[in-house]
Scaffold this motif. Structure first.
Motif, PDB file in Angstrom:
ATOM      1  N   ASP A 145       0.839  -1.203   0.000  1.00 17.92           N
ATOM      2  CA  ASP A 145       0.000   0.000   0.000  1.00 17.92           C
ATOM      3  C   ASP A 145       0.873   1.252   0.000  1.00 17.92           C
ATOM      4  N   ARG A 153       1.109   7.398  -9.514  1.00 16.11           N
ATOM      5  CA  ARG A 153       1.451   5.984  -9.511  1.00 16.11           C
ATOM      6  C   ARG A 153       0.877   5.267 -10.734  1.00 16.11           C
ATOM      7  N   HIS A 155       0.022   1.111 -11.607  1.00 10.13           N
ATOM      8  CA  HIS A 155       0.020  -0.265 -11.096  1.00 10.13           C
ATOM      9  C   HIS A 155       0.727  -1.174 -12.093  1.00 10.13           C
ATOM     10  N   GLY A 157       1.456  -4.698 -11.266  1.00  8.21           N
ATOM     11  CA  GLY A 157       1.031  -6.081 -11.116  1.00  8.21           C
ATOM     12  C   GLY A 157       0.867  -6.437  -9.655  1.00  8.21           C
ATOM     13  N   SER A 158       0.510  -7.679  -9.420  1.00  7.01           N
ATOM     14  CA  SER A 158       0.325  -8.173  -8.058  1.00  7.01           C
ATOM     15  C   SER A 158       1.004  -9.529  -7.918  1.00  7.01           C
ATOM     16  N   ARG A 160       1.841 -12.919  -4.776  1.00  2.40           N
ATOM     17  CA  ARG A 160       1.565 -13.501  -3.470  1.00  2.40           C
ATOM     18  C   ARG A 160       2.827 -14.186  -2.950  1.00  2.40           C
ATOM     19  N   ALA A 264      -2.887 -10.809  -1.803  1.00  5.43           N
ATOM     20  CA  ALA A 264      -2.100 -10.261  -2.905  1.00  5.43           C
ATOM     21  C   ALA A 264      -1.413  -8.967  -2.476  1.00  5.43           C
ATOM     22  N   ARG A 265      -0.214  -8.753  -2.971  1.00  5.14           N
ATOM     23  CA  ARG A 265       0.536  -7.523  -2.736  1.00  5.14           C
ATOM     24  C   ARG A 265       0.712  -6.802  -4.071  1.00  5.14           C
ATOM     25  N   ASP A 266       0.498  -5.504  -4.051  1.00  3.02           N
ATOM     26  CA  ASP A 266       0.598  -4.715  -5.270  1.00  3.02           C
ATOM     27  C   ASP A 266       2.015  -4.216  -5.489  1.00  3.02           C
ATOM     28  N   ASN A 268       3.824  -1.097  -7.607  1.00  3.24           N
ATOM     29  CA  ASN A 268       3.543   0.163  -8.295  1.00  3.24           C
ATOM     30  C   ASN A 268       4.830   0.905  -8.598  1.00  3.24           C
TER      31      ASN A 268
END
Length: 294
Positions: A145, A153, A155, A157-158, A160, A264-266, A268
């Motif tokens: 976050d 920003r 994005h 991708g994400s 895990r 999930a972790r974003d 950026n």
């Protein structure tokens, strides 16, 4: 060009209603920001802000001027970008800060360097958030976050986190079925270099588990080494799925505790707002979004 910069400062001040916030994002002092706004007011003969010791608001003239200034800045940036397309190849320094996940970014760095030979790329790998303006960085790639609303920003991708071990290790020590079983296993733990804290595994009661005693554990602040140790049968590790994907496909690693899916972790990329994006930064972002494999 000074007029454009003054207009840019006015738009920032109008959006934040704080000279201090503008100063923080531009590297100027609040006094310098105030003087710039005062010069702008004198040049157009209009008061743009109502200022008291406790608050600052736009005047009705300021509201009208803000709308036109936004259009001016937008047109200016479009014109600059069009000229940039027909100018010489990008050159000069480009400072980027990246998270400590070298294997993910190494192919991107190679592609950028090979296609932009006149750019002096300065890459800073770090596990903590740096101030882009104070650190002199053009952009940053960050995980998780983002609290700083001052930054623009995109994005990327994400991913895990995934608990893995080699088949050799599991044959010798058994396969854990629950997180509590890890207390009887050799665990490979990641320690953040800047803080010295351990990376928490996304498992129920992880803190309770670590409050007890592992049969054996290894601590390392290099994620590539943890991957190597896990593949070599030295223990169980929790690593990003993009890092272990090939190892799992090649049967060097096996996923365990798959019933406990991690959030999930974003990922950026961020850069300071209100500034012209140079060709070299735009090319880096384009290569990043096109080449990144997650």
């Amino acid at each position: 060009m000074d007029s454009i910069y003054g207009i840019s400062l006015f738009v920032k001040a109008a959006e934040t209603l704080s000279f201090i916030d503008v100063a923080r994002t531009t590297g100027l002092s609040a006094s310098a920001v105030g003087k710039s706004i005062a010069r702008l007011e004198r040049s157009i003969g209009v008061t743009l802000f109502r200022r008291t010791t406790r608050s600052m608001t736009l005047t009705s003239e300021g509201e009208i001027f803000l709308q036109h200034c936004r259009n001016i800045l937008e047109e200016f940036h479009i014109a600059k970008q069009k000229l940039d397309h027909i100018s010489e190849e990008p050159s000069g320094p480009l400072r980027i800060t990246l998270p400590l996940v070298g294997p993910l970014f190494n192919p991107i760095l190679k592609e950028f360097i090979s296609t932009n030979p006149n750019v002096q790329l300065d890459v800073h790998f770090s596990d903590h958030f740096v101030d882009l303006v104070e650190g002199g960085f053009d952009a940053a790639v960050r995980i998780g976050d983002i609290d700083d609303s001052r930054l623009v920003r995109r994005h990327l991708g994400s991913f895990r986190m995934q608990v893995v071990a080699s088949a050799k290790y599991l044959q010798a020590r058994g396969t854990p079925r629950t997180p509590q079983d890890l207390s009887n296993h050799s665990c490979l733990l990641y320690k953040y270099p800047s803080s010295g804290k351990f990376e928490e595994w996304p498992l129920p009661d992880w803190r309770k588990i670590t409050a007890g005693t592992f049969s054996h554990y290894t601590v390392c602040n290099a994620i590539e080494s943890l991957l190597f140790l896990a593949e070599s049968g030295c223990g169980i590790a929790c690593l990003p799925d993009f890092l272990v994907k090939r190892s799992i496909a090649a049967r060097k690693l096996v996923a365990v505790l798959e019933d406990y899916e991690s959030p999930a972790r974003d990922l950026n990329i961020l850069w300071p707002p209100g500034q012209y994006m140079t060709t070299k930064l735009r090319r880096f972002i384009d290569i990043l979004t096109e080449t990144l494999i997650m």
